[in-house]
Design an enzyme around this catalytic site. Sequence first.
Site, PDB file in Angstrom:
ATOM      1  N   GLY A 107       0.813  -1.213   0.000  1.00  0.00           N
ATOM      2  CA  GLY A 107       0.000   0.000   0.000  1.00  0.00           C
ATOM      3  C   GLY A 107       0.844   1.259   0.000  1.00  0.00           C
ATOM      4  O   GLY A 107       0.386   2.336  -0.364  1.00  0.00           O
ATOM      5  N   ARG A 198      14.484   0.682  -0.749  1.00  0.00           N
ATOM      6  CA  ARG A 198      14.873  -0.587  -0.137  1.00  0.00           C
ATOM      7  C   ARG A 198      15.402  -1.549  -1.212  1.00  0.00           C
ATOM      8  O   ARG A 198      15.010  -1.459  -2.372  1.00  0.00           O
ATOM      9  CB  ARG A 198      13.675  -1.231   0.568  1.00  0.00           C
ATOM     10  CG  ARG A 198      12.988  -0.311   1.564  1.00  0.00           C
ATOM     11  CD  ARG A 198      12.172  -1.083   2.569  1.00  0.00           C
ATOM     12  NE  ARG A 198      10.992  -1.729   2.024  1.00  0.00           N
ATOM     13  CZ  ARG A 198      10.075  -2.318   2.789  1.00  0.00           C
ATOM     14  NH1 ARG A 198      10.220  -2.343   4.107  1.00  0.00           N
ATOM     15  NH2 ARG A 198       9.013  -2.889   2.248  1.00  0.00           N
ATOM     16  N   ARG A 205       6.520 -12.273   0.684  1.00  0.00           N
ATOM     17  CA  ARG A 205       6.252 -12.513   2.107  1.00  0.00           C
ATOM     18  C   ARG A 205       5.435 -13.797   2.300  1.00  0.00           C
ATOM     19  O   ARG A 205       4.865 -14.307   1.339  1.00  0.00           O
ATOM     20  CB  ARG A 205       5.426 -11.332   2.657  1.00  0.00           C
ATOM     21  CG  ARG A 205       6.129 -10.018   2.518  1.00  0.00           C
ATOM     22  CD  ARG A 205       5.157  -8.910   2.127  1.00  0.00           C
ATOM     23  NE  ARG A 205       5.889  -7.709   1.707  1.00  0.00           N
ATOM     24  CZ  ARG A 205       6.295  -6.759   2.530  1.00  0.00           C
ATOM     25  NH1 ARG A 205       5.965  -6.809   3.797  1.00  0.00           N
ATOM     26  NH2 ARG A 205       6.999  -5.737   2.100  1.00  0.00           N
ATOM     27  N   ASP A 279       2.276 -10.799   7.058  1.00  0.00           N
ATOM     28  CA  ASP A 279       2.615  -9.993   5.876  1.00  0.00           C
ATOM     29  C   ASP A 279       3.956  -9.295   6.057  1.00  0.00           C
ATOM     30  O   ASP A 279       4.470  -8.693   5.119  1.00  0.00           O
ATOM     31  CB  ASP A 279       1.512  -8.952   5.588  1.00  0.00           C
ATOM     32  CG  ASP A 279       1.161  -8.128   6.820  1.00  0.00           C
ATOM     33  OD1 ASP A 279       0.825  -8.729   7.858  1.00  0.00           O
ATOM     34  OD2 ASP A 279       1.229  -6.886   6.751  1.00  0.00           O
ATOM     35  N   ASN A 280       4.523  -9.380   7.247  1.00  0.00           N
ATOM     36  CA  ASN A 280       5.818  -8.760   7.504  1.00  0.00           C
ATOM     37  C   ASN A 280       6.910  -9.806   7.705  1.00  0.00           C
ATOM     38  O   ASN A 280       7.942  -9.524   8.301  1.00  0.00           O
ATOM     39  CB  ASN A 280       5.740  -7.843   8.728  1.00  0.00           C
ATOM     40  CG  ASN A 280       4.901  -6.600   8.463  1.00  0.00           C
ATOM     41  OD1 ASN A 280       4.722  -6.202   7.299  1.00  0.00           O
ATOM     42  ND2 ASN A 280       4.381  -5.984   9.504  1.00  0.00           N
TER      43      ASN A 280
END
Length: 532
Positions: A107, A198, A205, A279-280
């Site tokens: 997002g 990054r 993930r 999700d992380n």
Amino acid sequence: MTATLSALSFDNRYTRELPGDANESSQSRQVPRVAWSPAAPAATASPRLVSVAAEVAELLGLTEEQIASDEFRDMATGNLVLPGMRPFAMRYGGHQFGNWAGQLGDGRAINLGEMVTPDGSRQTLQLKGAGRTPYSRSADGLAVLRSSIREYLCSEAMFHLGVPTTRALSLALTGDQVMRDMLYDGHPELEPGAIVCRVAPTFIRFGNFELFAAMGELDELGTLADFTIREYFPELWPGDGAPTPDTYVAFFKEVVHRTADMLVEWQRVGFVHGVMNTDNLSILGLTIDYGPYGWLEDYDPDWTPNTTDRNGKRYRFGNQPGIGQWNLAQLGNALYPLIEDAEPLQTAIDGYVTRFRAGYQRMFAGKLGLVEWDTERDEPLMVDLLALLTDAETDMTLFFRGLAEVPIDGSADDRFEPLRNSFYVPDQVTAVVRDAWDEWLARYAERVQADGTSDAERKAAMNAVNPIYVMRNYLAQLAIDQATDGDFTGVNELLDVMRNPYTEQPGREQYAEKRPDWARTRVGCSMLSCSS
Ligand code: AMP
Ligand code: MG
């Protein structure tokens, strides 16, 4: 040497090989049956590069001329899409704080493309805070300076500490202002917008797999698993190119191992992620998504830096290893349709405990300066130490550096002396606590003597695994305060200190000090929210 970036080579396997969304708009929506959506980074008002991590630039084969170019600044802020890039947002889901959250996706992150570096390796460049995507839901897709500094510095600090992590190439101001309610308490304020570029081989993930499985998109699930194994776990890809359930089990086992190994490293350095939602969690076992993370200052297994997690403390330091396994169980469930046999998956999940325990014991032996872990002797020594560390508030980082200085053949006073500096409140070291320390140090001395290691050897070995410099929460906050006033020297200095976290750097003693009292309760130092 050329300053132009047009010579950079991109080979976008993710968008080429996985199903994508035909809709180019950034309007929030559910996007069934795709692994990604096109996403265009937003133009920014007046982009300004404020820091570049030289090692990451080198990893990518970027020259100093290239880094100094306007093109680079524009690329690193989403104002220039280079030929060969294919900007996209990933679609993924996830379990947040233990509950299935459905479609999430990138997002506020836009992958620019997969770069082929001069040595032939591949790295995906991703901008965090470059504007809205179909996965932004009601949010703005932007990031603010304070959280961008935190991500930038911590990614690199973790790398230099030897912890598997995504990297950060650059930190830039966008020139735009972003509205944020820092603590979700009804006090929104404008803050400077920023973007971190990054870098990782891939940002896939656990949640990418989970979403396909949850939606019954099983062909896509298989396609993603095959892609991931072929490209990132090639040693597991069968010679005949026809994966079987065994291939997927082997893949899952490898992810279990990497995740366990990553958790061991977090516990070694005192890192608390703060938002271990599925999700992380990176499929490569890299630390990813630096948000309301924190570093243990006084050793406290119950501490969580995340105010959103204050009640359940699901993501507290001591709970991280267990959450790693819980998250892997969700990934295992997601892969089940490709395997259709629960037993090997369960065996792999159970293997997490074995892998973690062995790694943790090896790690802890290293922290104590022991040659080898001997469970019968060393487990009680460790358990008693961890209890003692909470009896009086003790700085974890300073404690282990102090322990390396303890003279094994010295008197009780001699042994205790190097530890003095690690206690936050000297009055808490009562006669009873001090007796307990003397007793523990005597046992420790006896244990080291059994190894026959000299003080000098032990110190060298311990200082190679116990950092002296970590990204203390208040240090990052001081750099943020300065940067907010337009001065980025603190950010760059901190980045430089963290390049050598195991080596004493004369003149930089202030970076190895205990958290000052004012930082105990200050927002940003001990309390952070997900809002960034
Ligand atoms: P996190 O837990 O911070 O990694 O984020 C969880 C989800 O919220 C992800 O799908 C993010 O992309 C999304 N998200 C967080 N902040 C923003 C933002 N400012 N704009 C759009 N999406 C966001
Ligand atoms: Mg995230």
